[in-house]
Design an enzyme around this catalytic site. Structure first.
Site: not given
Ligand code: ATP
Ligand code: LTN
Length: 333
Positions: A115, A197, A200
Site C-alpha cells: 500500500k 490479487k 476492490k
Molecule cells: P483493498 O483493495 O481496499 O485493500 P481488498 O479487496 O483487499 O481491499 P479487503 O477488505 O482487504 O479487500 O478484504 C476483505 C476480505 O476478503 C479479507 O479477508 C481478504 O483476505 C479477502 N479477500 C480480499 N480480496 C481477496 C481475493 N482476491 N481473494 C481471496 N480473498 C480475498
C-alpha cells in the site's frame, strides 16, 4: 451465548464495492460458519481511511456492504454485524496495542509495503499501525477463529504475537486466535493481471468483478480475461496463472474439484471455458445482487441492524477493554 461454540471475528474495509475475491475468500465462509459458531462481523471503516476516501462514498459503501453481507446469507439475528467506528473500544484497544507492537514488526508487513508503494504521497501513520487496530478488532472479542483470505494471514499471525506478548506480561487476558483460510478461493487474482490479487480498490482495470455488477458486464470481463497462448484447460499455478485462476473461480462457484473441472473442459478450448466460468459466476451472484438491491431500498431496516449490532458488539468488547485498562494500570473512572 452457547459456551461450547467457537467465537469468530472478521472484517472487510468498505474501501470499494465488494468483489468476487472478498466473497469467495471471506464472506462465503462467514455464512458457512454462522450456524456452528458465535460470529462477529464488522465493516472496517476505520481501516478504510488509511487510504484517502471520499466521505459520501465511504458512507454509501459501508451501508451497501452491510446490505450485501445480509444478501450473501449472513443473518443479522444469528450474527453480530456492526460498523467498526460505532464501537469506540476498537480505537481504544488499538492505541493500547500500538504500545505493545514493535516498529520492526509493522515494517515487515507485506500489505504495508504494497500500500505504501501504491500511495506514495500518503504513507500515513494509520497505514503503518493498521495491524494493531486489526489485532484490537480480533482480541476484543476473544475470537478463536478469524476467517480471511490468504493475504491477511500475516496480520493474524502478528495478532497472535501481540496477544502472546501482552499475556506474558499480564496473565491470560486474550484468547489466542487462529486464521481460518478456505481451501478454494483463498486468493482470487485479477482477471487482467493474474499475478496480482483481485482487489476492490483497483476497480477500474477490468480485472475485478463486483457482487453488484450486471450479468452483461460479468460475462464481458470473463470473456476478456487474460490467459495464455496454449489451449488446454489444466491447473498449473506457475505456468498458467490466468487459467488456474479461472479454474479456482469455477470450482468455488460450481462447488466442484479441480480434476472434475479439468475433465469437464478436456478438449473444449478456452472460449467455451471462459463462457462457462462467466455463467457460473453470474448465477452464483444473481440472487445476492437482487436481494441486496431490495435491502438497499429499506434504509430504516439497515439502520436497525447496525444499531443493534453496535450495541451487542459493545457489550462483548467493553468486557475485554475494561480488563485491559485495569491490567495496564489505568485508574477506573
Ligand atoms: P483493498 O483493495 O481496499 O485493500 P481488498 O479487496 O483487499 O481491499 P479487503 O477488505 O482487504 O479487500 O478484504 C476483505 C476480505 O476478503 C479479507 O479477508 C481478504 O483476505 C479477502 N479477500 C480480499 N480480496 C481477496 C481475493 N482476491 N481473494 C481471496 N480473498 C480475498
Ligand atoms: N485487514 C483486513 C480487514 C479487516 C479484518 C479485521 C479482517 C479489518 N479488521 C479483523 C479480519 C479481522 C483486510 O484488509 N482484508
Amino acid at each position: 451465548m452457547d459456551e461450547a461454540k467457537k467465537r469468530i471475528l472478521s472484517g472487510i474495509k468498505p474501501s470499494g464495492d465488494l468483489t468476487l475475491g472478498s466473497y469467495l475468500g471471506a464472506i462465503k465462509n462467514w455464512v458457512a460458519l454462522a450456524d456452528s459458531c458465535d460470529c462477529y462481523y464488522c465493516m472496517a471503516d476505520m481501516h478504510a481511511i488509511t487510504v484517502r476516501q471520499d466521505p459520501a462514498e465511504l458512507r454509501r459503501r459501508t451501508v451497501s456492504q452491510l446490505a450485501q453481507n445480509i444478501a450473501c446469507g449472513l443473518d443479522p439475528k444469528k450474527n453480530v454485524v456492526f460498523i467498526q467506528s460505532h464501537v469506540p473500544a476498537h480505537a481504544q484497544l488499538g492505541w493500547v496495542l500500538d504500545c505493545y507492537t514493535m516498529f520492526g514488526e509493522l515494517s515487515r508487513m507485506t500489505q504495508f509495503k504494497d500500500k505504501s508503494a501504491k500511495n506514495a504521497d500518503n504513507i500515513n501513520a494509520g497505514l503503518f499501525t493498521y495491524p494493531s487496530l486489526m489485532a484490537a478488532d480480533i482480541l476484543l472479542y476473544q475470537a478463536d477463529l478469524v476467517p480471511v483470505g490468504e493475504d491477511q494471514k500475516q496480520h493474524v499471525e502478528l495478532t497472535r504475537d501481540i496477544a502472546h506478548r501482552f499475556n506474558t506480561i499480564y496473565g491470560e487476558v486474550f484468547k489466542m486466535p487462529e486464521p481460518w483460510i478456505p481451501k478454494v478461493g483463498a486468493r482470487i487474482m485479477s482477471l487482467q493481471d493474474p499475478q496480482s490479487k483481485m482487489s476492490k480498490s483497483e476497480q477500474d482495470t477490468g480485472g475485478c468483478i463486483c457482487l453488484m455488477d450486471s450479468p452483461e458486464s460479468i460475462m464481458r470481463a470473463f470473456k476478456r480475461a487474460v490467459t495464455d497462448s496454449d489451449t488446454r484447460v489444466c491447473y498449473d499455478p506457475d505456468g498458467k496463472k490466468g487459467i488456474s485462476n479461472l479454474l479456482n473461480i469455477y470450482c468455488a462457484a460450481a462447488g466442484i474439484t479441480i480434476p472434475q473441472a479439468e475433465k469437464e473442459f478436456e478438449n473444449k478450448g478456452y472460449g467455451a471455458f471462459k463462457t462457462a466460468v462467466g455463467e457460473a459466476v453470474v448465477e452464483m451472484l444473481r440472487p445476492i445482487r437482487e436481494e441486496a438491491g431490495k435491502l438497499l431500498g429499506d434504509k430504516a431496516y439497515l439502520a436497525e441492524v447496525y444499531r443493534d449490532g453496535a450495541m451487542r458488539a459493545s457489550q462483548t468488547a467493553g468486557r475485554t477493554l475494561r480488563k485491559v485498562y485495569k491490567k495496564v494500570g489505568f485508574v477506573e473512572r
